[in-house]
Design an enzyme around this catalytic site. Structure first.
Site, PDB file in Angstrom:
ATOM      1  N   GLU A  34      10.198  -9.429  -6.729  1.00  0.00           N
ATOM      2  CA  GLU A  34       9.610 -10.092  -5.564  1.00  0.00           C
ATOM      3  C   GLU A  34      10.601 -11.027  -4.895  1.00  0.00           C
ATOM      4  O   GLU A  34      10.635 -11.135  -3.667  1.00  0.00           O
ATOM      5  CB  GLU A  34       8.344 -10.850  -5.970  1.00  0.00           C
ATOM      6  CG  GLU A  34       7.174  -9.954  -6.317  1.00  0.00           C
ATOM      7  CD  GLU A  34       6.870  -8.948  -5.227  1.00  0.00           C
ATOM      8  OE1 GLU A  34       6.762  -9.354  -4.046  1.00  0.00           O
ATOM      9  OE2 GLU A  34       6.749  -7.757  -5.536  1.00  0.00           O
ATOM     10  N   CYS A 187       2.783   1.764   8.698  1.00  0.00           N
ATOM     11  CA  CYS A 187       2.612   0.776   9.777  1.00  0.00           C
ATOM     12  C   CYS A 187       3.935   0.048  10.014  1.00  0.00           C
ATOM     13  O   CYS A 187       4.029  -1.167   9.883  1.00  0.00           O
ATOM     14  CB  CYS A 187       1.501  -0.209   9.410  1.00  0.00           C
ATOM     15  SG  CYS A 187       0.909  -1.192  10.805  1.00  0.00           S
ATOM     16  N   CYS A 193       0.356   6.208  13.202  1.00  0.00           N
ATOM     17  CA  CYS A 193      -1.085   5.941  13.144  1.00  0.00           C
ATOM     18  C   CYS A 193      -1.878   7.147  12.644  1.00  0.00           C
ATOM     19  O   CYS A 193      -2.949   6.979  12.043  1.00  0.00           O
ATOM     20  CB  CYS A 193      -1.594   5.505  14.516  1.00  0.00           C
ATOM     21  SG  CYS A 193      -0.884   3.930  15.074  1.00  0.00           S
ATOM     22  N   CYS A 196      -2.403   6.852   8.973  1.00  0.00           N
ATOM     23  CA  CYS A 196      -2.942   5.580   8.489  1.00  0.00           C
ATOM     24  C   CYS A 196      -4.400   5.723   8.046  1.00  0.00           C
ATOM     25  O   CYS A 196      -5.230   6.245   8.794  1.00  0.00           O
ATOM     26  CB  CYS A 196      -2.840   4.521   9.574  1.00  0.00           C
ATOM     27  SG  CYS A 196      -3.500   2.922   9.068  1.00  0.00           S
ATOM     28  N   CYS A 202      -8.912   0.334  13.683  1.00  0.00           N
ATOM     29  CA  CYS A 202      -7.815  -0.606  13.897  1.00  0.00           C
ATOM     30  C   CYS A 202      -7.766  -1.015  15.365  1.00  0.00           C
ATOM     31  O   CYS A 202      -7.984  -0.190  16.259  1.00  0.00           O
ATOM     32  CB  CYS A 202      -6.486   0.032  13.496  1.00  0.00           C
ATOM     33  SG  CYS A 202      -5.048  -1.016  13.781  1.00  0.00           S
TER      34      CYS A 202
END
Length: 337
Positions: A34, A187, A193, A196, A202
């Site tokens: 991370e 995205c 899209c 997605c 959305c």
């Protein structure tokens, strides 16, 4: 679990990333990943992560290492404050938690270099604790899905609210990876899209609000290349904070007229040679042009003793922690007889 999270998890099981080297149950590996992934792509991080884990396989090993050893294995990844903070946090963990790890996002946030989104990702991945994240990928997904524009405090508050609302109380690790993967794989800046799983409701209409980007300012620096035939290049340690903090570099000045003083401070006669071809390096906030200036008669450098902030480097092997542009610059000089 709301419908957004349910659809996202179903998509992740089929299309998400499941074979990243840090997708293990080790909190140390998840924390390291991370931190490395902050402002850095997965592709760039993987080889650094693997080398770093080989060098420092446990938090105890990292805590025992010197800062120089840590920076050597970080060199080239950039944003070196991350490495210094990681090292400081490892030492604090071994002191305060006896080598175990904090189990709350709040405790992780108290460690150097760990912000709220990073802390949430660590506890979700390592311990399965539900905690909302808002890294760059999750922010882009939620901003488009909920039509939140801007990067001011109001927009941030609204996005954190949506992040909390969508984070499920179970399957926290899978959901956290799912929203990261959706932002990274689908995205993106130019979104796909059609692929997605949450596109049906959305609010994104095909174009983000324009972001005004300022041109990166230009900076220039002159660096003295002091080379002794037997001992190699003379390096100086940079201050602990700021650009390339704590790394080894070359004596420098922002103005050519000030470079002789920087050389004289090392006990050398400041005989400047002909400038070599400049190299350029792009940082997040500015562009840097480095002009190398060979120091003539540098064999007199044998009289310069090594101390805590000065060392000789022969230019072969891994060497100390150096910025990638400095290593590239020295390699160019090694090619010249």
């Amino acid at each position: 679990m709301d419908d957004f999270a349910r659809r996202l998890l179903a998509w992740y099981r089929r299309h998400g990333r499941h074979d990243l080297p840090w997708q293990v149950g080790d909190p140390y590996a998840r924390w390291l990943a991370e931190v490395m992934l902050q402002q850095t792509t997965v592709t760039a991080v993987i080889p650094y992560f693997q080398r770093f884990m080989n060098a420092f396989p446990t938090v105890q090993a990292l805590a025992r290492a010197s800062q120089d050893e840590v920076l050597v294995h970080w060199a080239g990844l950039g944003y070196y404050a991350r490495a210094r903070n990681l090292h400081a946090a490892a030492r604090r963990i071994t002191e305060q938690y006896a080598g175990d790890f904090p189990r709350t996002a709040e405790a992780w946030e108290a460690l150097p270099g760990v912000g709220p989104s990073t802390a949430a990702a660590i506890v979700a991945f390592a311990f399965g604790i539900p905690a909302p994240i808002l890294d760059a990928n999750a922010r882009r997904v939620l901003a488009r899905y909920h039509a939140v524009s801007g990067r001011d405090a109001r927009a941030q508050r609204e996005l954190w609210m949506h992040a909390r609302d969508h984070t499920p109380t179970r399957e926290a690790a899978a959901y956290t990876q799912a929203i990261m993967d959706l932002g990274a794989l689908v995205c993106r800046k130019t979104p796909d899209c059609a692929a997605c799983p949450v596109a049906a409701d959305c609010a994104f209409e095909g174009e983000d609000a324009p972001v005004m980007r300022r041109a990166r300012p230009e900076r220039a620096v002159f660096m003295a290349v002091i080379r002794d035939p037997k001992r190699g290049f003379l390096l100086v340690r940079r201050p602990p904070h700021g650009v390339w903090g704590g790394l080894w570099s070359l004596p420098e000045s922002a103005e050519l007229k000030d470079l002789p003083a920087a050389v004289a401070a090392l006990g050398l006669e400041p005989r400047l040679g002909t400038a070599a071809a400049p190299i350029r390096h792009v940082f997040t906030h500015f562009r840097l042009t480095i002009t190398p200036i060979p120091i003539e008669g540098a064999s007199q450098g044998c009289g310069v003793a090594e101390r805590g902030d000065v060392m000789w480097y022969k230019g072969r092997g891994p060497g100390p922690g150096m910025p990638a542009p400095i290593r590239r610059l020295l390699n160019q000089f090694l090619e010249v007889p």
